[in-house]
Design an enzyme around this catalytic site. Structure first.
Site, PDB file in Angstrom:
ATOM      1  CE  LYS A  14     -87.653  44.497 129.072  1.00  0.00           C
ATOM      2  NZ  LYS A  14     -87.022  45.263 127.958  1.00  0.00           N
ATOM      3  NE  ARG A  89     -89.642  50.612 131.613  1.00  0.00           N
ATOM      4  CZ  ARG A  89     -90.223  49.679 130.855  1.00  0.00           C
ATOM      5  NH1 ARG A  89     -90.857  48.681 131.388  1.00  0.00           N
ATOM      6  NH2 ARG A  89     -90.127  49.744 129.547  1.00  0.00           N
ATOM      7  NE  ARG A 129     -91.272  45.974 120.299  1.00  0.00           N
ATOM      8  CZ  ARG A 129     -90.778  46.189 121.518  1.00  0.00           C
ATOM      9  NH1 ARG A 129     -90.537  45.168 122.324  1.00  0.00           N
ATOM     10  NH2 ARG A 129     -90.545  47.410 121.941  1.00  0.00           N
ATOM     11  NE  ARG A 162     -94.584  48.640 122.245  1.00  0.00           N
ATOM     12  CZ  ARG A 162     -93.723  48.308 123.206  1.00  0.00           C
ATOM     13  NH1 ARG A 162     -93.478  47.031 123.459  1.00  0.00           N
ATOM     14  NH2 ARG A 162     -93.119  49.233 123.917  1.00  0.00           N
ATOM     15  NE  ARG A 173     -89.933  52.424 124.343  1.00  0.00           N
ATOM     16  CZ  ARG A 173     -90.119  51.554 123.338  1.00  0.00           C
ATOM     17  NH1 ARG A 173     -90.367  51.985 122.114  1.00  0.00           N
ATOM     18  NH2 ARG A 173     -90.067  50.273 123.576  1.00  0.00           N
TER      19      ARG A 173
HETATM   20  P1  ADP Z   1     -88.484  43.552 124.948  1.00  0.00           P
HETATM   21  O1  ADP Z   1     -89.639  42.777 125.539  1.00  0.00           O
HETATM   22  O2  ADP Z   1     -87.232  43.450 125.773  1.00  0.00           O
HETATM   23  O3  ADP Z   1     -88.840  44.973 124.620  1.00  0.00           O
HETATM   24  P2  ADP Z   1     -88.946  41.898 122.573  1.00  0.00           P
HETATM   25  O4  ADP Z   1     -88.916  40.495 123.071  1.00  0.00           O
HETATM   26  O5  ADP Z   1     -90.277  42.490 122.258  1.00  0.00           O
HETATM   27  O6  ADP Z   1     -88.108  42.858 123.567  1.00  0.00           O
HETATM   28  O7  ADP Z   1     -88.014  41.953 121.277  1.00  0.00           O
HETATM   29  C1  ADP Z   1     -87.851  43.167 120.522  1.00  0.00           C
HETATM   30  C2  ADP Z   1     -87.747  42.826 119.025  1.00  0.00           C
HETATM   31  O8  ADP Z   1     -86.516  42.128 118.772  1.00  0.00           O
HETATM   32  C3  ADP Z   1     -88.853  41.899 118.523  1.00  0.00           C
HETATM   33  O9  ADP Z   1     -89.176  42.289 117.210  1.00  0.00           O
HETATM   34  C4  ADP Z   1     -88.241  40.494 118.561  1.00  0.00           C
HETATM   35  O10 ADP Z   1     -88.803  39.632 117.574  1.00  0.00           O
HETATM   36  C5  ADP Z   1     -86.762  40.805 118.265  1.00  0.00           C
HETATM   37  N1  ADP Z   1     -85.828  39.931 119.005  1.00  0.00           N
HETATM   38  C6  ADP Z   1     -85.951  39.441 120.264  1.00  0.00           C
HETATM   39  N2  ADP Z   1     -84.878  38.710 120.621  1.00  0.00           N
HETATM   40  C7  ADP Z   1     -84.042  38.739 119.549  1.00  0.00           C
HETATM   41  C8  ADP Z   1     -82.740  38.169 119.298  1.00  0.00           C
HETATM   42  N3  ADP Z   1     -82.092  37.439 120.227  1.00  0.00           N
HETATM   43  N4  ADP Z   1     -82.182  38.410 118.079  1.00  0.00           N
HETATM   44  C9  ADP Z   1     -82.830  39.173 117.149  1.00  0.00           C
HETATM   45  N5  ADP Z   1     -84.048  39.735 117.337  1.00  0.00           N
HETATM   46  C10 ADP Z   1     -84.647  39.523 118.524  1.00  0.00           C
HETATM   47  P1  ADP Z   2     -90.272  47.520 126.135  1.00  0.00           P
HETATM   48  O1  ADP Z   2     -90.807  46.111 126.182  1.00  0.00           O
HETATM   49  O2  ADP Z   2     -90.013  47.955 124.739  1.00  0.00           O
HETATM   50  O3  ADP Z   2     -89.162  47.759 127.094  1.00  0.00           O
HETATM   51  P2  ADP Z   2     -92.631  48.161 127.613  1.00  0.00           P
HETATM   52  O4  ADP Z   2     -93.714  47.517 126.840  1.00  0.00           O
HETATM   53  O5  ADP Z   2     -92.107  47.467 128.800  1.00  0.00           O
HETATM   54  O6  ADP Z   2     -91.451  48.481 126.595  1.00  0.00           O
HETATM   55  O7  ADP Z   2     -93.060  49.611 128.057  1.00  0.00           O
HETATM   56  C1  ADP Z   2     -93.669  50.533 127.162  1.00  0.00           C
HETATM   57  C2  ADP Z   2     -93.918  51.848 127.901  1.00  0.00           C
HETATM   58  O8  ADP Z   2     -94.823  51.625 129.001  1.00  0.00           O
HETATM   59  C3  ADP Z   2     -92.683  52.468 128.545  1.00  0.00           C
HETATM   60  O9  ADP Z   2     -91.949  53.291 127.634  1.00  0.00           O
HETATM   61  C4  ADP Z   2     -93.319  53.298 129.686  1.00  0.00           C
HETATM   62  O10 ADP Z   2     -93.908  54.484 129.185  1.00  0.00           O
HETATM   63  C5  ADP Z   2     -94.461  52.385 130.144  1.00  0.00           C
HETATM   64  N1  ADP Z   2     -94.049  51.455 131.236  1.00  0.00           N
HETATM   65  C6  ADP Z   2     -94.029  50.101 131.174  1.00  0.00           C
HETATM   66  N2  ADP Z   2     -93.628  49.569 132.353  1.00  0.00           N
HETATM   67  C7  ADP Z   2     -93.387  50.634 133.175  1.00  0.00           C
HETATM   68  C8  ADP Z   2     -92.913  50.753 134.508  1.00  0.00           C
HETATM   69  N3  ADP Z   2     -92.613  49.663 135.270  1.00  0.00           N
HETATM   70  N4  ADP Z   2     -92.766  52.002 135.027  1.00  0.00           N
HETATM   71  C9  ADP Z   2     -93.072  53.093 134.300  1.00  0.00           C
HETATM   72  N5  ADP Z   2     -93.493  53.057 133.031  1.00  0.00           N
HETATM   73  C10 ADP Z   2     -93.668  51.838 132.458  1.00  0.00           C
END
Ligand code: ADP
Ligand code: ADP
Length: 215
Positions: A14, A89, A129, A162, A173
């Site tokens: 995302k 969420r 990541r 992280r 998660r």
């Molecule tokens: P999210 O915001 O949904 O948690 P991220 O964009 O932070 O996901 O991506 C999670 C990890 O996966 C990062 O280390 C990113 O560089 C990697 N990543 C993102 N998209 C891809 C993809 N299409 N293929 C392989 N790795 C990816």
């Molecule tokens: P990812 O990109 O890997 O999905 P986020 O960075 O969005 O993770 O979220 C990290 C943490 O922050 C979550 O595990 C949760 O604890 C908290 N969090 C983020 N967004 C929300 C939300 N909309 N509602 C509740 N908790 C949240």
């Protein structure tokens, strides 16, 4: 006008896709995870309360998140469109979002894109990541490595792992995602604005499919 919600498990891509969209479409990205991590770093009361949930892989309570988003929407940079990354969420957050948009911004969600990725892929993505603590750019040690070892390509800052990107917390998660957030797909699926995409492909391919949806 694009008011996009990104759904998908942690590590679906995302944030990676949002970075591309905001560059090309000139809209803002609002990531509740980034806002919370900034609050934790700044040591605010919200940050202190949220950290316990975040480190445990649990959701931060709805009331805290909804208040934080109300405040965020008060900035006038949202008027030209936005991407919501990581929010809503829960169903309560989705209902509150509809109200906030209608009452305060006189607008509504235009697209909901759910990035679908298998659990085991998600675990590999999150454990590898690395993020820039300064500009938020996201890398992966294997799939998207920075050019210079552990430094951000954009500003040279040392990248960090992280606190919640440890395998045990990632699995928690993921459980929370399947039990709660994935139910939002039902909430949105009948809206006519809902799109499901495979997030397994190369980031370039995922992005070109997103562009087809956004037009
Ligand atoms: P999210 O915001 O949904 O948690 P991220 O964009 O932070 O996901 O991506 C999670 C990890 O996966 C990062 O280390 C990113 O560089 C990697 N990543 C993102 N998209 C891809 C993809 N299409 N293929 C392989 N790795 C990816
Ligand atoms: P990812 O990109 O890997 O999905 P986020 O960075 O969005 O993770 O979220 C990290 C943490 O922050 C979550 O595990 C949760 O604890 C908290 N969090 C983020 N967004 C929300 C939300 N909309 N509602 C509740 N908790 C949240």
């Amino acid at each position: 006008m694009i008011n996009l919600i990104f759904l998908g498990p942690p590590g679906a891509g995302k944030g990676t896709q949002s970075a591309r969209i905001i560059d090309e479409y000139k809209i803002v990205q609002i990531s509740t995870g980034d806002l919370l991590r900034a609050a934790v770093k700044a040591g605010t009361p919200l940050g202190k309360e949220a950290k316990v949930y975040m480190d445990g892989g649990q959701l931060v309570p709805d009331s805290l998140i909804i208040n934080m988003m109300k405040e965020r929407f008060e900035s006038d940079d949202c008027q030209n469109g936005f991407i919501l990354d990581g929010f809503p969420r829960t169903t309560a957050q989705a209902v509150a979002l509809d109200e906030m948009l209608q009452n305060e911004l006189k607008t509504s969600v235009t697209h909901i894109i759910s990035l679908e990725v298998d659990d085991e892929v998600v675990v590999k993505r999150n454990t590898g990541r690395r993020v820039c603590p300064s500009c938020g750019a996201t890398y992966h040690i294997k799939f998207n490595p920075p050019k210079d070892g552990g430094k951000c390509d954009k500003d040279g800052e040392t990248l960090v792992h992280r606190d919640d990107d440890q395998e045990e917390t990632i699995r928690k998660r993921l459980g929370v995602y399947h039990d709660t957030t994935s139910l939002l797909k039902d909430y949105y699926s009948k809206s006519g604005k809902f799109f499901e995409l495979s997030g397994d492909d190369h980031p370039d391919k995922v992005y070109s499919k997103i562009k087809e949806i956004l037009g």
